[in-house]
Write an enzyme that holds these catalytic residues in place. Sequence first.
Site, PDB file in Angstrom:
ATOM      1  N   HIS A 122       0.849  -1.196   0.000  1.00 54.92           N
ATOM      2  CA  HIS A 122       0.000   0.000   0.000  1.00 54.92           C
ATOM      3  C   HIS A 122       0.884   1.245   0.000  1.00 54.92           C
ATOM      4  CE1 HIS A 122       0.708  -0.738   4.384  1.00 54.92           C
ATOM      5  NE2 HIS A 122       1.003   0.537   4.302  1.00 54.92           N
TER       6      HIS A 122
HETATM    7  C1  T46 Z   1       2.546   0.525   7.070  1.00 56.21           C
HETATM    8  C2  T46 Z   1       3.397  -0.667   7.256  1.00 56.21           C
HETATM    9  C3  T46 Z   1       4.855  -0.327   7.397  1.00 56.21           C
HETATM   10  C4  T46 Z   1      -4.692  -1.147  13.397  1.00 56.21           C
HETATM   11  O1  T46 Z   1      -5.802  -1.418  13.858  1.00 56.21           O
HETATM   12  N1  T46 Z   1      -4.016  -0.022  13.807  1.00 56.21           N
HETATM   13  C5  T46 Z   1      -2.781   0.309  13.358  1.00 56.21           C
HETATM   14  O2  T46 Z   1      -2.220   1.342  13.777  1.00 56.21           O
HETATM   15  C6  T46 Z   1      -2.156  -0.541  12.387  1.00 56.21           C
HETATM   16  C7  T46 Z   1      -0.781  -0.206  11.828  1.00 56.21           C
HETATM   17  C8  T46 Z   1      -2.833  -1.659  11.974  1.00 56.21           C
HETATM   18  N2  T46 Z   1      -4.078  -1.955  12.473  1.00 56.21           N
HETATM   19  C9  T46 Z   1      -4.748  -3.182  12.034  1.00 56.21           C
HETATM   20  C10 T46 Z   1      -5.248  -3.160  10.598  1.00 56.21           C
HETATM   21  C11 T46 Z   1      -5.144  -4.621  10.188  1.00 56.21           C
HETATM   22  O3  T46 Z   1      -6.322  -5.287  10.556  1.00 56.21           O
HETATM   23  O4  T46 Z   1      -3.831  -4.255  12.119  1.00 56.21           O
HETATM   24  C12 T46 Z   1      -4.005  -5.162  11.036  1.00 56.21           C
HETATM   25  C13 T46 Z   1      -2.703  -5.340  10.262  1.00 56.21           C
HETATM   26  O5  T46 Z   1      -2.413  -4.112   9.552  1.00 56.21           O
HETATM   27  P1  T46 Z   1      -1.840  -4.091   8.053  1.00 56.21           P
HETATM   28  O6  T46 Z   1      -2.375  -5.250   7.303  1.00 56.21           O
HETATM   29  O7  T46 Z   1      -2.089  -2.728   7.496  1.00 56.21           O
HETATM   30  O8  T46 Z   1      -0.280  -4.318   8.347  1.00 56.21           O
HETATM   31  P2  T46 Z   1       0.953  -4.151   7.334  1.00 56.21           P
HETATM   32  O9  T46 Z   1       2.105  -4.809   7.998  1.00 56.21           O
HETATM   33  O10 T46 Z   1       0.608  -4.593   5.977  1.00 56.21           O
HETATM   34  O11 T46 Z   1       1.202  -2.549   7.269  1.00 56.21           O
HETATM   35  C14 T46 Z   1       1.615  -1.847   8.419  1.00 56.21           C
HETATM   36  C15 T46 Z   1       0.823  -0.533   8.560  1.00 56.21           C
HETATM   37  O12 T46 Z   1      -0.585  -0.812   8.545  1.00 56.21           O
HETATM   38  C16 T46 Z   1       1.111   0.441   7.447  1.00 56.21           C
HETATM   39  O13 T46 Z   1       0.593   1.715   7.761  1.00 56.21           O
HETATM   40  O14 T46 Z   1       2.960   1.515   6.472  1.00 56.21           O
HETATM   41  O15 T46 Z   1       2.992  -1.530   8.335  1.00 56.21           O
END
Ligand code: T46
Length: 136
Positions: free
Chosen positions: A49
């Site tokens: 993303h």
């Molecule tokens: C990024 C990279 C480096 C939350 O509820 N609150 C939060 O602050 C975050 C970061 C995530 N979440 C929830 C949303 C999803 O259900 O945690 C779950 C995993 O998040 P995501 O799939 O977005 O994780 P990554 O590792 O793909 O991305 C993360 C960050 O979301 C993103 O902002 O830049 O790490």
Amino acid sequence: MHIDLINLQRKGDERGGLIVLENSKEIPFEIKRVYYIFETLPGIRRGFHAHINLKQLLICVSGSCKILLDDGSEKRTIKLDNNHTGLIVHQYIWHEMFDFSQDCVLLALANDFYNENDYIRNYNEFIKIVSQINIL
Ligand code: T46
């Protein structure tokens, strides 16, 4: 693409290491949220993303991982493998994290609260948006 790496000063002594992260000093923005990614399974790739408004500093406080940065015209891969180098991920940069070591703890400092509406999760949409921005 300019890669913004911050070299964090180690303040430890003979007892061990210590690194400080302060708002608008070592970190060039106000920190509103901190999260960390750990126990990522082998072969897993995360991220996929870009953010519209969010700016972040990523630090691998333990172990190592790689970050792919893509501004729509150029891709660069940065390996984070120490606790004193921070990588700034700017707005409108598609990013993916991969090659996590088993002991990897990836710390993220963000300039805003979590907001799903700030994510561009579709790569074609991302390319369309950045090419429009570059034309204007
Ligand atoms: C990024 C990279 C480096 C939350 O509820 N609150 C939060 O602050 C975050 C970061 C995530 N979440 C929830 C949303 C999803 O259900 O945690 C779950 C995993 O998040 P995501 O799939 O977005 O994780 P990554 O590792 O793909 O991305 C993360 C960050 O979301 C993103 O902002 O830049 O790490």
